[in-house]
Design an enzyme around this catalytic site. Structure first.
Site, PDB file in Angstrom:
ATOM      1  N   SER A 157      40.198  38.514  39.073  1.00  0.00           N
ATOM      2  CA  SER A 157      39.000  38.226  39.856  1.00  0.00           C
ATOM      3  C   SER A 157      38.317  37.001  39.275  1.00  0.00           C
ATOM      4  CB  SER A 157      38.042  39.427  39.814  1.00  0.00           C
ATOM      5  OG  SER A 157      37.429  39.478  38.537  1.00  0.00           O
ATOM      6  N   LYS A 158      37.212  36.628  39.905  1.00  0.00           N
ATOM      7  CA  LYS A 158      36.489  35.423  39.491  1.00  0.00           C
ATOM      8  C   LYS A 158      36.129  35.434  38.010  1.00  0.00           C
ATOM      9  CE  LYS A 158      34.964  33.213  43.568  1.00  0.00           C
ATOM     10  NZ  LYS A 158      34.689  34.186  44.636  1.00  0.00           N
ATOM     11  N   ARG A 159      35.928  36.646  37.472  1.00  0.00           N
ATOM     12  CA  ARG A 159      35.584  36.752  36.051  1.00  0.00           C
ATOM     13  C   ARG A 159      36.640  36.096  35.171  1.00  0.00           C
ATOM     14  NH1 ARG A 159      36.219  41.309  33.964  1.00  0.00           N
ATOM     15  NH2 ARG A 159      37.258  42.278  35.728  1.00  0.00           N
TER      16      ARG A 159
END
Ligand code: GLU
Length: 466
Positions: A252-254
Site C-alpha cells: 500500500s501507499k505506506r
C-alpha cells in the site's frame, strides 16, 4: 481451443502495481500461446468509475508496452468493451435466468435484510438470505409489482451447489453449497453486480482463461454457479497471489509508490518494470533475473507462478532499473532522459554518467557538475599551473588528451596520483566526486562549446584566479 484472456480494470484511479502484474501475466500468457489479449473496463460502479481514470489506466498499460488486441478504444468482435455499455446483454441473460427459474425477484428492503442478518448472527447461523421471496407465489409477485415495490434480482443456489475448480496456480479449490446464500445479480437500483457482469462478459467474449487477483477467488464460487445455470463452458481460472510490502502486509501507499504512473515519473523504465513485476511470483526455472520480453514470452507458464504471496522489494527494483539504464545506448536513453532534463550535450553527458545512476530522474544531479560550478578553495599555485596548461596546450577533447595533460601537470606541479587528481577535479568541477576525469573534462569542453550556459574548463580555472 484458442487462448483468449482479459485484463479487467475498474477505472477508479491509477493502475497499481498489483493490477499491472495481473495485466502482464495475462499478456505474457496470451503471447506465449499466440492468443488474444483483451482489455475490458469494469465501470459498473458508477459512483467511483470515471472516464479520466479509464484513460489513465489505458495510458499506464500503453506505457508498460502491453499492446492489446481488443478493448474499449481498439474495438473488436465483442464490442463494446465497457460494462456500462453492455446493459442490454446483461438484461438478456437476466430474462433467461428468470425463465429457467434460477433468478427471482426479491422485494426485501435493505433494513429488513439487515435485521435478518443481525438475527442470524445473534443465533449463530450463517447470514444467508432466508429465501422469503423465493417462496412467493406468482400472484404475490404480481401484486408487489403492481404496487411498484422496488426489487432486486437474486440467484438461487441449487441443491447441488458445491463447486470445485482446478485453479492453474492454486490447484484444487472446493466450496460447499452451505457456504453461500442466494445472492444478488441485479440490485434494486437496476445495476447488475460484479459477479454477474463478469460471467456474462467472460462468456460473451469467449474468455478461455481468467487470470486475476487472488482477492477474487472467493467470488469464483458464485460465478461458476452462474455458468452452470446458463449451461455455459466454464473457463480455466488462475488466481495470482497478493503483492506484499517488506513488512509482509498488503502493498500500500505506506510502502512508497504503488502506481505505475508514479514509477514512470520517478524515472523507471517500462522494460525494467515489466521485468521486475514478472519476477514477482514467476520464475522461468533458470537462474536468470534480467530478461527481455521475448524471453519472458517464450518461457512463461502459469504452473511456474508461485501461489505464495510475493514481496515487493524497492531496492531490488531500483537495482534492476539501473541494470537496464547501464545496458542502454546513450542515444536510446536521450529522449527518455529529456523528459526530465534536457541540454544540447545531453547524449554525451548521459554516456559519461549513466553507470552512476539507477533512475532517469537522477541524470540531472549526476550532470550538475556540468550545469553549475561552485568555485572551490584551491591553492593559487595549482590554479595558476592549470590555467597555464590549458592556455598553452588547449583543453583536451578526448581521453588521450587528458592523459597527456595529466603528465605535463605532474611535471609542472610535482604532484601525482590522488594529490594531483583531487585538486584537478575540484578545480574543474567544484566537487570532490564524479565521473572519471578522462571523460568529464572532454564533456565539459564540448558542452561549453555548444551551450553558452556551461562554463568551459578554462573559464572555471580563471574564476579561481580572480
Ligand atoms: N474489475 C475487477 C478488479 O479490478 C477484476 C475482476 C476480474 O478480473 O474478474 O479487481
Amino acid at each position: 481451443m484458442s487462448v483468449r484472456v482479459r485484463f479487467a480494470p475498474s477505472p477508479t484511479g491509477h493502475l497499481h502495481v498489483g493490477g499491472a502484474r495481473t495485466a502482464i501475466f495475462n499478456w505474457l500468457f496470451a503471447k506465449h500461446h499466440g492468443g488474444t489479449f483483451i482489455i475490458r473496463v469494469e465501470d459498473t460502479d458508477q459512483a467511483r468509475s470515471t472516464r479520466e481514470s479509464e484513460a489513465m489506466v489505458l495510458d499506464d498499460l500503453r506505457w508498460l508496452g502491453l499492446q492489446w488486441d481488443e478493448g474499449p478504444d481498439a474495438g473488436g468482435p465483442h464490442a463494446p468493451y465497457r460494462q456500462s455499455e453492455r446493459v442490454d446483454t446483461y438484461n438478456t441473460v437476466t430474462r433467461e435466468l428468470m425463465a429457467r427459474g434460477i433468478a427471482y425477484r426479491c422485494f426485501c428492503s435493505e433494513e429488513e435484510l439487515e435485521a435478518k442478518r443481525k438475527l442470524a448472527e445473534a443465533e449463530g447461523r450463517p447470514p444467508h438470505y432466508d429465501l422469503k421471496c423465493f417462496r412467493l407465489s406468482a400472484q404475490e409477485v404480481s401484486a408487489k409489482l403492481a404496487m411498484w415495490t422496488p426489487c432486486a434480482l437474486r440467484f438461487h443456489v441449487p441443491d447441488d451447489g458445491d463447486v470445485t475448480i482446478d485453479d492453474m496456480i492454486r490447484g484444487e479449490v472446493t466450496w460447499r453449497k452451505e457456504s453461500l446464500g442466494d445472492f444478488i445479480l441485479v440490485r434494486s437500483d437496476g445495476l447488475p453486480t460484479y459477479n454477474f457482469c463478469v460471467v456474462v462478459d467472460d462468456h460473451d467474449m469467449e474468455i478461455s482463461h481468467v487470470i486475476r487477483a487472488e482477492e477474487h477467488l472467493t467470488n469464483t464460487h458464485r460465478q461458476v454457479l452462474i455458468y452452470r445455470a446458463m449451461d455455459w463452458d466454464i473457463p480455466r481460472f488462475a488466481h495470482v497471489s497478493l503483492i506484499l510490502g517488506a513488512d509482509r502486509t498488503k502493498l500500500s501507499k505506506r510502502h512508497g509508490a504503488t502506481s505505475v504512473s508514479q514509477y514512470a515519473e520517478d524515472g523507471f523504465l517500462p522494460d525494467a518494470m515489466v521485468n521486475y513485476l514478472t519476477l514477482l511470483g514467476w520464475s522461468s526455472g533458470e537462474a536468470r533475473e534480467i530478461f527481455d520480453r521475448a524471453y519472458a514470452i517464450e518461457h512463461f507458464s502459469l504452473d511456474r507462478v508461485n501461489s505464495a504471496p510475493a514481496v515487493f522489494d524497492p531496492q531490488k527494483f531500483d537495482w534492476l532499473n539501473g541494470q537496464y539504464i547501464h545496458a542502454m545506448e546513450a542515444s536510446a536513453l536521450r529522449p527518455l532522459v529529456a523528459k526530465f532534463f534536457d541540454a544540447p550535450w545531453l547524449e554525451e553527458g548521459i554516456d559519461v554518467v549513466k553507470t552512476s545512476v539507477t533512475r532517469l530522474t537522477q541524470f540531472r544531479d549526476a550532470l550538475a557538475f556540468v550545469t553549475s560550478y561552485e568555485p572551490p578553495a584551491i591553492e593559487r599555485a595549482f590554479a595558476e599551473a592549470l590555467a597555464n596548461e590549458l592556455r598553452t596546450n588547449g583543453t583536451p577533447v578526448d581521453a588521450d588528451g587528458v592523459k597527456a595533460m595529466n603528465e605535463r601537470l605532474k611535471n609542472a606541479t610535482g604532484l601525482k596520483g590522488k594529490n594531483l587528481f583531487m585538486p584537478l577535479r575540484l578545480a574543474l568541477t567544484g566537487l570532490d566526486h564524479g565521473p572519471e576525469l578522462v571523460r568529464a573534462i572532454p564533456l565539459l569542453q564540448h558542452a561549453s562549446e555548444c551551450d553558452q550556459s556551461v562554463l568551459s574548463p578554462l573559464a572555471r580555472v580563471e574564476t579561481l584566479l580572480r
